[in-house]
Design a protein around this motif. Structure first.
Motif, short mmCIF file in Angstrom:
data_model
loop_
_atom_site.label_atom_id
_atom_site.label_comp_id
_atom_site.label_asym_id
_atom_site.label_seq_id
_atom_site.Cartn_x
_atom_site.Cartn_y
_atom_site.Cartn_z
N ARG A 276 12.62 36.02 13.05
CA ARG A 276 13.43 37.22 12.88
C ARG A 276 14.20 37.50 14.15
O ARG A 276 13.87 37.00 15.23
CB ARG A 276 12.56 38.43 12.52
CG ARG A 276 11.55 38.83 13.57
CD ARG A 276 10.79 40.08 13.20
NE ARG A 276 11.63 41.26 13.29
CZ ARG A 276 11.74 41.99 14.39
NH1 ARG A 276 11.09 41.66 15.48
NH2 ARG A 276 12.51 43.06 14.40
N ILE A 277 15.26 38.31 14.02
CA ILE A 277 16.09 38.65 15.17
C ILE A 277 15.64 39.99 15.72
O ILE A 277 15.54 40.98 14.98
CB ILE A 277 17.58 38.73 14.77
CG1 ILE A 277 18.04 37.38 14.22
CG2 ILE A 277 18.43 39.15 15.94
CD1 ILE A 277 19.43 37.39 13.64
N SER A 486 17.41 39.59 9.20
CA SER A 486 16.31 40.03 10.05
C SER A 486 15.32 40.91 9.29
O SER A 486 14.11 40.76 9.42
CB SER A 486 16.86 40.79 11.26
OG SER A 486 15.83 41.10 12.17
#
Length: 608
Positions: A276-277, A486
């Motif tokens: 994920r960001i 995300s």
């Protein structure tokens, strides 16, 4: 070479929030050349859609303001009067929105709405406008356009409605088409058709396209150049091949790394966590770690579905007699073990959601049996069914629609606990606090209402509510399809963690094939209410045997611009109608094993 069709210089857009101005777009500059497709990419809140609305001057002057210069063939749109801008919108610049049902008037026919734009902008009379509207419906490959002209929007499928939006946008031959997430909620096959259609029409009309999306696979399919945005600012602006193969900015690298791709599971036997960001620094968090093996293979199946059939009657005439039936689910059979994820995939209208709802008896099946924990769910009375439903829960696609807007999330989470008499008073409040902690939310958030949360947070609340009664089975119906990269990663990782911790079984209903490949143990492909292929995830994805499965996988956009030259055959056929006459008899078919645990549906030989 002539100048750009669109030139955006130092664009700044702000909105008044709580008495102060907050910038949604800051100092943004880019050009769109004649015949070029420029994609603006980024996550929710990056300023993509606000940029499109600013170009169209659709930002309300009451609580928004735009600064800078937006020039269409040298003419500054921000300097025009509202009357002059109305003549530009839909004529020189047209826009396709994400959800056609919010853009099309539900009480007017689709033909009238296309013709209306032609009468207003091009001065056509009624006859000429109708003829040109029909030509546009043909141009966007709507089958039997003449018979569709007098249809209302609700009478068309999602893909057909999006085609109508494109026809309306292109009717006045705009110089620039702005497409704002036009394929986000569409199935992969319909998405492929829409993308191919936009590319074909662009070649024919020579128009420029500004394409806004968070789907990097779509960007690779359609974009010549890419503008990457984050928190309202432009981070990178380069040709698509450069952005995908030699990205410069760390956030662009993170965005590409976080996108699930078909083939990511090569060498992995069990579901993988999603990277994920980080929303604060734009860097990738997490590694592709395999989940622990939670499938209870030595136990009897938790869920056994046999011959499940769900049909809906169609009545008509003066006396409302039964005229036909919608065959939504036909002879569906499968089993699901504790700790296992079975994914149901297929196009809209194939019966995925109805299968999930039939299992929980949110809709009543017509035939077949559903056994859960050894009990036949289809034969239970209301009180017994309520007891069984404690262990069978559902997560819906749109949490905002499934949460009561007048109830705080604490009340929504406490309700099933109180109704089933599991706890009361302080104990119930403690359970609510623990549920919020379990899905990564602060317990003090229990006093907030659904509108005070982001989309990803609302989906976490929906998961918490599904877990309130400690279920053994969760039916997740398109639970992450509309979420950004995300947020989708956060929600899916949460579901995988809960499965590992609690041994949950998931019936995962989705059209996102890359996500399905990553989370599932087994996959079932549905077409016209039937399972046409079912087997282990690796077998279905690496060796699909049914033609429809191969069609689904071929339609998935791959984040590699080098494939852009490979024009796919534009399929314009819709799914055949599931509506049948009362005396209809199905052609006998059966699931035939083609490899260990891998089955495909084939006609039964009448001579056997």
């Amino acid at each position: 070479m002539s100048g750009p069709v669109l030139s955006v210089e130092n664009l700044q857009t702000a909105f008044r929030v709580g008495g102060e101005w907050r910038w949604a777009v800051e100092d943004l500059s880019f050009d769109v050349a004649p015949g070029e497709t420029v994609a603006i990419v980024g996550e929710s809140g990056s300023g993509k859609s606000v940029t499109a609305l600013s170009v169209m001057r659709l930002v309300s002057s009451a609580n928004g303001r735009i600064q800078g210069r937006v020039a269409l063939e040298g003419r500054d749109l921000l300097a025009l009067s509202e009357e002059e801008m109305r003549k530009v919108r839909g004529n020189d610049v047209a826009m396709i929105f994400q959800e056609p049902m919010t853009s099309l008037n539900p009480v007017l026919t689709v033909g009238f709405q296309i013709a209306e734009a032609l009468r207003y902008h091009r001065g056509f009379d009624a006859g000429a406008a109708k003829a040109e509207a029909l030509r546009m419906l043909d141009k966007v490959r709507i089958p039997s356009a003449k018979s569709r002209f007098d249809n209302h929007p609700h009478q068309l499928s999602g893909g057909m409605r999006q085609r109508v939006m494109i026809a309306t946008a292109l009717a006045c031959k705009p110089k620039l088409l702005i497409a704002d997430e036009p394929t986000t909620a569409l199935d992969v096959t319909i998405q492929a058709q829409i993308l191919e259609l936009i590319k074909t029409l662009q070649d024919e009309e020579g128009m420029s396209v500004l394409f806004i999306t968070h789907d990097m696979g779509v960007v690779a399919e359609i974009a010549d150049r890419v503008v990457v945005m984050w928190k309202g600012k432009k981070l990178e602006d380069a040709p698509a091949s450069q952005v995908f193969h030699t990205p410069v900015h760390g956030y662009t690298k993170a965005l590409l790394a976080a996108v699930p791709k078909l083939g990511d599971m090569t060498g992995h036997g069990r579901p993988l966590r999603f990277p994920r960001i980080d929303p604060d620094n734009g860097k990738v968090e997490g590694k592709p770690v395999e989940q622990p093996d939670t499938v209870a293979a030595d136990e009897p199946p938790l869920l056994e579905v046999s011959g499940l059939t769900t049909r809906f009657g169609i009545r008509g005439g003066l006396l409302g007699r039964l005229r036909g039936q919608v065959h939504a689910v036909e002879d569906v059979s499968f089993s699901l073990r504790r700790g296992e994820t079975l994914a149901l995939v297929g196009e809209s209208g194939c019966g995925k959601s109805t299968t999930g709802r039939s299992i929980l008896r949110l809709v009543e099946p017509s035939f077949g049996t559903v056994r859960f924990g050894g009990r036949d769910v289809t034969g239970l009375g209301k009180s017994e069914l309520r007891d069984v439903r404690r262990e069978m829960q559902m997560i819906f696609q749109d949490p905002f629609a499934s949460l009561n807007p007048r109830k705080s999330v604490g009340s929504a989470l406490a309700e099933p606990i109180l109704v089933h008499g599991l706890a009361k008073g302080n104990e119930a409040r403690e359970r609510v606090a623990e549920l919020l902690r379990k899905v990564g939310l602060a317990p003090e958030m229990h006093v907030r209402f659904p509108h005070e949360f982001s989309g990803g947070q609302r989906q976490r609340i929906a998961i918490a509510r599904a877990l309130a009664l400690s279920p053994k089975l969760v039916v997740a119906d398109e639970a992450v399809s509309a979420l950004d990269v995300s947020v989708k990663a956060q929600v899916l990782n949460l579901m995988l963690d809960l499965q590992a911790e609690l041994g949950l079984a998931y019936l995962f209903i989705s059209h996102d094939m890359a996500v399905v490949e990553r989370v599932s143990h087994r996959v079932a492909v549905m077409y016209l209410g039937e399972i046409v292929e079912i087997g282990p995830r690796k077998a279905v994805f690496s060796d699909p045997r049914h033609p429809y499965t191969r069609k689904l996988l071929a339609a998935v956009p791959v984040p590699d611009p080098r494939r852009r030259a490979l024009r796919r055959e534009l399929a314009i056929d819709e799914l055949p109608s599931p509506i049948r006459k009362l005396d209809w008899q199905a052609v006998p078919t059966a699931l035939v094993e083609v490899a260990p645990g891998h089955f495909i549906r084939q006609p039964v030989d009448a001579r056997a």
